[in-house]
Design a protein around this motif. Sequence first.
Motif, PDB file in Angstrom:
ATOM      1  N   GLY A  24       0.823  -1.201   0.000  1.00 25.55           N
ATOM      2  CA  GLY A  24       0.000   0.000   0.000  1.00 25.55           C
ATOM      3  C   GLY A  24       0.855   1.247   0.000  1.00 25.55           C
ATOM      4  N   PHE A  25       0.225   2.373   0.255  1.00 24.27           N
ATOM      5  CA  PHE A  25       0.907   3.658   0.223  1.00 24.27           C
ATOM      6  C   PHE A  25       1.234   4.122   1.641  1.00 24.27           C
ATOM      7  CE2 PHE A  25      -0.950   3.273  -3.898  1.00 24.27           C
ATOM      8  CZ  PHE A  25      -0.175   4.041  -4.753  1.00 24.27           C
ATOM      9  N   LEU A  26       1.868   5.268   1.741  1.00 23.19           N
ATOM     10  CA  LEU A  26       2.176   5.850   3.048  1.00 23.19           C
ATOM     11  C   LEU A  26       0.894   6.186   3.797  1.00 23.19           C
ATOM     12  CD1 LEU A  26       4.972   8.359   1.957  1.00 23.19           C
ATOM     13  CD2 LEU A  26       5.319   6.167   3.112  1.00 23.19           C
ATOM     14  N   ASN A  27       0.970   6.128   5.114  1.00 18.84           N
ATOM     15  CA  ASN A  27      -0.173   6.441   5.974  1.00 18.84           C
ATOM     16  C   ASN A  27      -0.310   7.958   6.114  1.00 18.84           C
ATOM     17  OD1 ASN A  27      -2.001   6.840   8.057  1.00 18.84           O
ATOM     18  ND2 ASN A  27      -1.223   5.185   9.315  1.00 18.84           N
ATOM     19  N   GLU A  28      -1.339   8.526   5.489  1.00 14.67           N
ATOM     20  CA  GLU A  28      -1.487   9.976   5.449  1.00 14.67           C
ATOM     21  C   GLU A  28      -1.960  10.583   6.763  1.00 14.67           C
ATOM     22  OE1 GLU A  28      -3.666  11.253   2.000  1.00 14.67           O
ATOM     23  OE2 GLU A  28      -2.463   9.994   0.657  1.00 14.67           O
ATOM     24  N   SER A  29      -2.281   9.770   7.740  1.00 16.05           N
ATOM     25  CA  SER A  29      -2.629  10.310   9.057  1.00 16.05           C
ATOM     26  C   SER A  29      -1.384  10.668   9.860  1.00 16.05           C
ATOM     27  CB  SER A  29      -3.474   9.301   9.851  1.00 16.05           C
ATOM     28  OG  SER A  29      -2.693   8.186  10.250  1.00 16.05           O
ATOM     29  N   LEU A  30      -0.201  10.282   9.351  1.00 14.80           N
ATOM     30  CA  LEU A  30       1.055  10.530  10.047  1.00 14.80           C
ATOM     31  C   LEU A  30       1.781  11.710   9.413  1.00 14.80           C
ATOM     32  CD1 LEU A  30       2.285   6.829  10.399  1.00 14.80           C
ATOM     33  CD2 LEU A  30       1.098   8.209  12.121  1.00 14.80           C
TER      34      LEU A  30
END
Length: 304
Positions: free
Chosen positions: A199-205
Motif C-alpha cells: 500500500g501507500f504511506l499512511n497519510e494520518s502521520l
Amino acid sequence: MIQISENQIITIVTPSYNQGEFIDRTLNSILSQEGSFYLDFIVMDGGSKDNSVNRIKFYSDLFENAEIIGNYLDLSFRKLSGNTSYATKCLGISYRWYSEKDNGQTHAINKGWKLAKGSIIAWLNSDDIYMPSAIQKASDALKEPGNYGLYGVGLHIDKEDKFLEFYPIESFSKERLIEYCIICQPTVFLKSEVLSKIGFLNESLGYCMDYEYWLRISKESTFIFLPEILACTRIHENTKTSQNLNVHREIVQMQKEVVGKTSDHWLFYYSYYFIKSQFPNIKHSLILSLLFRFYFFYLKYFSR
C-alpha cells in the motif's frame, strides 16, 4: 525513437513546500545523476509562497526544448546535451511538476507515487540531496529478486552542506528496526510492486510516515543494506524531526498500532521530552532525570 520499458525507469518524487533556500541543491542532485537508467522525476509542490515554484519551473523550461530520446506510455524522456552544468548524464529524463494545495508532505508523496511509471520508486525531500551515482548504485543492487527495497548510508548536513554526522545506520534486522529506526529515509529505494503489496504511506502521520512504512514492509520482506553513502539529510531549524516531543508521541502511538508494542528506546525518549515540556522551569538535571525515569517506568509497566 526508442521505446523504453518499465524496468529501465526509476521514479523519484520530491514533495516541496517553501524550501526555496534549498530546492536548487535538491533538484541538481537528482537531475545530475549518472547511469544507465531513465529518470521519471515528479515534483509535488504544495503551493509554495516563496521562490520554490520559480526554481522548479526553471528546470522544466530547460527540458521543454531538449531532445526527445524515447517514450514510455504518455511520457517523453528528454536529454539536455552540450557543454553545460545541466547536461543529462543518465539515458533520459521525464520532468513533471505540480503546484497545488495538498494535505501535507505524506499526501504529496502518495500523489506523486500514484503517477509513477518506474519499476523502482523513491522520494527525496526538497531540502535533502543525493550523492553522485546514488540512483545507479541502488538500481544495480535492486536487480536481485526477493526484496522490496534497500537503504544505504546517510549523512546529516547543515544549511551550508557541511557534514554534521553519520545517520546511525545498521545492517537490516526486523527486531532492531522495531527498537530503533535504523533506516535513513533519503537512502531508501523501493521496487514499485511494494505499492500493490503493502500500500501507500499512511497519510494520518506527519512525522514518522517513513518509519511506519518500513515496519509494514518488514512484515513481508527484508531490506537490502547497501554499504554506500547514498544521500544526505539536511538538519535546520525548520526540519520536522527537530520537533522532538511531537515526533516521539507519534512514534509511540504508531508502534502500538503497527507492531503491538512500543520499544523501550522510543518510550524512554518520549518520557524525557514529555517531562521537559511539562516542567520547563526545572533546571536541575537530577530532578529531571528522576521525573522522566519514573514516568518511563509508569508508561512501560502500567499504561500499555
